[in-house]
Design a protein around this motif. Structure first.
Motif: not given
Lengths: 150, 41
Positions: A19-27
């Motif tokens: 979830l954290f990695i996906f959120s960072l990639l989204y940002a």
């Protein structure tokens, strides 16, 4: 056989990491959150200036020293994209634009670069957020957005 | 005294509650800063 509680904790940890990695990639991807770069240094960065690259793109070369930033005031039209370059002539300084996603370090012999967009008019305060001596609390500058260019 | 042939089923409720709370608070803090950062782009 692994304990079921231990297994659940491991699964939870992997899910949260994802979830954290996906959120960072989204940002970084969809929202274009810029990642600070460190550029090779040369003497030209020691001259503070504001360059207009095209109609809506500017470059501001900040020079930090005890205890001010140059240029102290920069005028930028609203809707501009601005490349910020920060270096220092003496000690390590911080470079933070209030209410914007900019958090750089001014390091002697180094150049930090980031890109930011100013879509809202206003006066954006730049402050030093790395203690740099007795005048640290007065070390600030302003980016004035939507004022006539001077 | 506990019968070794029929061990009592132990569920660490306190540890589970602590872990869930820890993860929940961590998520609130992490995503609080994350969305603050996104709003400032």
């Amino acid at each position: 056989m692994i304990d079921k509680f231990e297994r659940n904790v491991i699964i939870t940890a992997f899910c949260l990491s994802g979830l954290f990695i996906f959120s960072l990639l989204y940002a970084m991807g969809a929202r274009k959150a810029d990642v600070t770069e460190c550029l090779p240094y040369d003497k030209s960065y020691e001259t503070a200036r504001v360059n207009q690259v095209d109609k809506s793109t500017y470059q501001i070369f900040y020079v930090a020293r005890m205890w001010n930033f140059e240029p102290a005031i920069a005028y930028i039209p609203v809707g501009s994209e601005v490349d910020l370059f920060v270096t220092s002539l003496d000690v390590v300084h911080g470079f933070n634009i209030y209410n914007k996603n900019v958090n750089l370090m001014g390091v002697p012999g180094g150049v930090a670069k980031t890109t930011i967009r100013f879509d809202q008019p206003g006066v954006y305060k730049v402050v030093c957020h790395e203690f740099c001596g007795t005048g640290h609390q007065n070390m600030q500058a302003e980016i004035i957005v939507n004022f006539p260019k001077k | 005294m506990q019968d070794p042939n029929h061990p009592e089923k132990f569920v660490p409720r306190g540890a589970i509650a602590f872990f869930v709370l820890l993860v929940a608070i961590g998520l609130v803090i992490w995503f609080g800063i994350y969305f603050l950062m996104l709003s400032r782009i």
